[in-house]
Write an enzyme that holds these catalytic residues in place. Structure first.
Site, PDB file in Angstrom:
ATOM      1  N   SER A  45       0.802  -1.227   0.000  1.00  0.00           N
ATOM      2  CA  SER A  45       0.000   0.000   0.000  1.00  0.00           C
ATOM      3  C   SER A  45       0.832   1.273   0.000  1.00  0.00           C
ATOM      4  O   SER A  45       0.308   2.352  -0.281  1.00  0.00           O
ATOM      5  CB  SER A  45      -0.946   0.009   1.213  1.00  0.00           C
ATOM      6  OG  SER A  45      -0.215  -0.061   2.424  1.00  0.00           O
ATOM      7  N   THR A  67      -2.301  -6.467  -0.752  1.00  0.00           N
ATOM      8  CA  THR A  67      -3.104  -5.782   0.256  1.00  0.00           C
ATOM      9  C   THR A  67      -4.585  -5.882  -0.089  1.00  0.00           C
ATOM     10  O   THR A  67      -4.960  -6.135  -1.235  1.00  0.00           O
ATOM     11  CB  THR A  67      -2.734  -4.288   0.341  1.00  0.00           C
ATOM     12  OG1 THR A  67      -2.933  -3.679  -0.947  1.00  0.00           O
ATOM     13  CG2 THR A  67      -1.288  -4.112   0.761  1.00  0.00           C
ATOM     14  N   ASP A 147     -22.525   1.199   6.519  1.00  0.00           N
ATOM     15  CA  ASP A 147     -21.893   1.083   5.204  1.00  0.00           C
ATOM     16  C   ASP A 147     -22.902   1.447   4.116  1.00  0.00           C
ATOM     17  O   ASP A 147     -23.522   0.574   3.506  1.00  0.00           O
ATOM     18  CB  ASP A 147     -21.365  -0.333   4.984  1.00  0.00           C
ATOM     19  CG  ASP A 147     -20.334  -0.409   3.867  1.00  0.00           C
ATOM     20  OD1 ASP A 147     -20.551   0.257   2.833  1.00  0.00           O
ATOM     21  OD2 ASP A 147     -19.316  -1.116   4.019  1.00  0.00           O
ATOM     22  N   ARG A 208      -7.413   3.635   7.180  1.00  0.00           N
ATOM     23  CA  ARG A 208      -6.582   4.606   6.474  1.00  0.00           C
ATOM     24  C   ARG A 208      -6.462   5.865   7.324  1.00  0.00           C
ATOM     25  O   ARG A 208      -7.448   6.340   7.898  1.00  0.00           O
ATOM     26  CB  ARG A 208      -7.182   4.954   5.105  1.00  0.00           C
ATOM     27  CG  ARG A 208      -7.061   3.836   4.061  1.00  0.00           C
ATOM     28  CD  ARG A 208      -5.604   3.689   3.619  1.00  0.00           C
ATOM     29  NE  ARG A 208      -5.433   2.687   2.567  1.00  0.00           N
ATOM     30  CZ  ARG A 208      -5.101   1.430   2.768  1.00  0.00           C
ATOM     31  NH1 ARG A 208      -4.943   0.994   4.022  1.00  0.00           N
ATOM     32  NH2 ARG A 208      -4.927   0.603   1.759  1.00  0.00           N
ATOM     33  N   ASP A 232      -3.780   3.001  14.500  1.00  0.00           N
ATOM     34  CA  ASP A 232      -2.763   2.229  13.787  1.00  0.00           C
ATOM     35  C   ASP A 232      -2.364   2.926  12.498  1.00  0.00           C
ATOM     36  O   ASP A 232      -1.311   2.624  11.940  1.00  0.00           O
ATOM     37  CB  ASP A 232      -3.294   0.825  13.478  1.00  0.00           C
ATOM     38  CG  ASP A 232      -2.293  -0.008  12.700  1.00  0.00           C
ATOM     39  OD1 ASP A 232      -1.173  -0.216  13.230  1.00  0.00           O
ATOM     40  OD2 ASP A 232      -2.602  -0.434  11.570  1.00  0.00           O
ATOM     41  N   GLU A 237       1.739   9.407   6.642  1.00  0.00           N
ATOM     42  CA  GLU A 237       2.721   8.355   6.933  1.00  0.00           C
ATOM     43  C   GLU A 237       3.829   8.385   5.875  1.00  0.00           C
ATOM     44  O   GLU A 237       3.564   8.619   4.698  1.00  0.00           O
ATOM     45  CB  GLU A 237       2.035   6.982   6.911  1.00  0.00           C
ATOM     46  CG  GLU A 237       1.000   6.768   7.998  1.00  0.00           C
ATOM     47  CD  GLU A 237       0.279   5.423   7.845  1.00  0.00           C
ATOM     48  OE1 GLU A 237       0.709   4.589   7.017  1.00  0.00           O
ATOM     49  OE2 GLU A 237      -0.716   5.211   8.538  1.00  0.00           O
ATOM     50  N   HIS A 254       0.817   1.310  11.495  1.00  0.00           N
ATOM     51  CA  HIS A 254       0.168   0.667  10.341  1.00  0.00           C
ATOM     52  C   HIS A 254       0.553  -0.810  10.254  1.00  0.00           C
ATOM     53  O   HIS A 254       0.944  -1.303   9.196  1.00  0.00           O
ATOM     54  CB  HIS A 254       0.538   1.399   9.047  1.00  0.00           C
ATOM     55  CG  HIS A 254      -0.462   1.217   7.945  1.00  0.00           C
ATOM     56  ND1 HIS A 254      -0.676   2.175   6.985  1.00  0.00           N
ATOM     57  CD2 HIS A 254      -1.295   0.191   7.639  1.00  0.00           C
ATOM     58  CE1 HIS A 254      -1.596   1.753   6.134  1.00  0.00           C
ATOM     59  NE2 HIS A 254      -1.995   0.552   6.513  1.00  0.00           N
ATOM     60  N   GLY A 257      -2.640  -5.179  10.192  1.00  0.00           N
ATOM     61  CA  GLY A 257      -2.770  -6.313   9.283  1.00  0.00           C
ATOM     62  C   GLY A 257      -1.498  -7.091   9.065  1.00  0.00           C
ATOM     63  O   GLY A 257      -1.377  -7.841   8.092  1.00  0.00           O
ATOM     64  N   TYR A 258      -0.538  -6.945   9.976  1.00  0.00           N
ATOM     65  CA  TYR A 258       0.807  -7.477   9.758  1.00  0.00           C
ATOM     66  C   TYR A 258       1.068  -8.845  10.375  1.00  0.00           C
ATOM     67  O   TYR A 258       2.221  -9.197  10.612  1.00  0.00           O
ATOM     68  CB  TYR A 258       1.838  -6.480  10.287  1.00  0.00           C
ATOM     69  CG  TYR A 258       2.524  -5.697   9.194  1.00  0.00           C
ATOM     70  CD1 TYR A 258       1.821  -5.241   8.092  1.00  0.00           C
ATOM     71  CD2 TYR A 258       3.877  -5.404   9.258  1.00  0.00           C
ATOM     72  CE1 TYR A 258       2.450  -4.519   7.098  1.00  0.00           C
ATOM     73  CE2 TYR A 258       4.512  -4.681   8.265  1.00  0.00           C
ATOM     74  CZ  TYR A 258       3.791  -4.241   7.192  1.00  0.00           C
ATOM     75  OH  TYR A 258       4.416  -3.526   6.199  1.00  0.00           O
TER      76      TYR A 258
END
Length: 383
Positions: A45, A67, A147, A208, A232, A237, A254, A257-258
């Protein structure tokens, strides 16, 4: 065939060796000159793939991002050039959901509340938002989904209004960066919206950084007018506004998701997509490269409650480790990216098999753990 790969895509060398000449590059510093002879480009990303980046390349055939998000890819430009594009939808949804779960368990312990007594508004009900919903709903939380695009698309789930989002005890953001259109998300939480939140609420952003106006957030924080914050992701960034850090309860660079499992899952999805493009049969899966977790089984004899879930969760992942390390490393000018590049291996809850009674296994499975019925595992840790 020249395959250019972000140097931080895990196990890429293992998956792609034999398919072409592999060239690894820094995703943050990619340039048009560097990619001039790429046939295949695989990114994360942090790399904006657009006309500027590809201006010197006349032979690119395939672009992939490891991603879920795709807002860094100019898909219209790729389509106009006839370049095939692939992403990795859902690859790290479990990892992000477990980050949210760990964060809330930590805050619940610190602030002495029971999660099942709280309401949570999940903004964004795609892959990741749904994964968050499934886990927190299993814990008995009053979960609300917001949503509008999915609602308009005919999704049959029940959705709440934005006003209801702002009234929830906890708000967790899981939408992509959308600049234009009927439902933009950039600065969705601007000064006007942020000023409607209270100290008694919790706001988490693992989507984001641009979703929240960080400067407006700082100004309110300096007045003591913000909810408890878990961030996060950040604006600008890796050069974030460090003045905001002291006001953030849990801060990370960030990495929600790691997890190793999620990241390698993304690599595998790109590998399979490229094999399909080349009309080849894929030889490898994640299981060929990822080893068993250091702690892979545990036995519990007590009835499951929130403290026990926290203990089980933190056998695998405790977000406080990342928060502490980030606050230390961000002092260095390159600390944000350095921590991401050297991120300590983290596994997902499914790598831990919990031995318990049949009655308790359903909840454990909904939270993401693997399970066995009591006495089926011989070598376990015990809680």
């Amino acid at each position: 065939m020249n395959i250019y790969i972000d140097e931080n895509i895990p196990y890429a060398r293992d998956f792609f060796t034999g398919h072409g000449n592999l060239h690894f590059f820094s995703g943050r510093n990619a340039s048009a000159e560097q990619l001039i002879d790429a046939d295949v480009l695989l990114v994360r990303s942090i790399t904006e793939v657009n006309e500027k980046l590809l201006s010197l390349n006349k032979k690119l055939k395939f672009v992939g991002t490891a991603t879920i998000g795709t807002d860094h890819i100019d898909q219209t430009y790729l389509k106009n050039r006839g370049i095939v594009f692939s992403s990795a939808p859902g690859c790290n949804k479990v990892s992000v959901a477990e980050y949210i779960l760990s964060s809330l368990l930590v805050l619940a312990d610190q602030q002495q509340f029971i999660l099942s007594d709280k309401s949570i508004a999940i903004v964004g009900a795609g892959n990741t938002g749904t994964a968050v919903y499934q886990r927190l709903n299993a814990l008995g939380m009053n979960c609300k989904l917001y949503d509008p695009p999915l609602l308009l698309a005919g999704d049959k789930r029940q959705f709440c209004t934005f006003e209801e989002v702002l009234e929830a005890d906890i708000i967790s953001l899981h939408v992509p960066k959308v600049v234009q259109g009927p439902f933009p998300t950039v600065h969705m939480f601007d000064s006007k919206v942020l000023s409607q939140l209270t100290n008694g609420q919790i706001l988490l952003n693992a989507a984001r950084g641009d979703l929240i106006d960080n400067q407006a957030l700082l100004e309110l924080a300096e007045q003591g007018l913000t909810p408890t914050l878990v961030l996060d992701v950040w604006e600008n960034e890796p050069h974030i506004n460090q003045q905001l850090l002291p006001y953030v309860a849990i801060a990370t660079p960030h990495i929600a998701g790691y997890s190793l499992d999620g990241r390698v899952r993304g690599t595998e999805m790109l590998y399979q997509a490229l094999c399909d493009f080349l009309q080849l049969k894929g030889k490898y899966t994640t299981a060929d490269f990822v080893h068993r977790a250091a702690i892979n089984s545990v036995s519990i004899s007590k009835k499951i409650d929130q403290p026990l879930i926290k203990s089980l969760m933190h056998l695998i992942f405790d977000v406080r480790r990342d928060d502490a390390l980030f606050r230390e490393m961000i002092e260095d000018v390159d600390g944000f990216d350095t921590m991401r590049k050297t991120y300590q291996e983290r596994r997902e809850l499914s790598t831990l098999t919990v031995e318990s009674s049949v009655e308790q296994n359903t909840l454990l499975q909904l939270l993401g753990f693997s399970t066995n019925v009591q006495n089926e595992i011989k070598e376990t840790h015990e809680i």
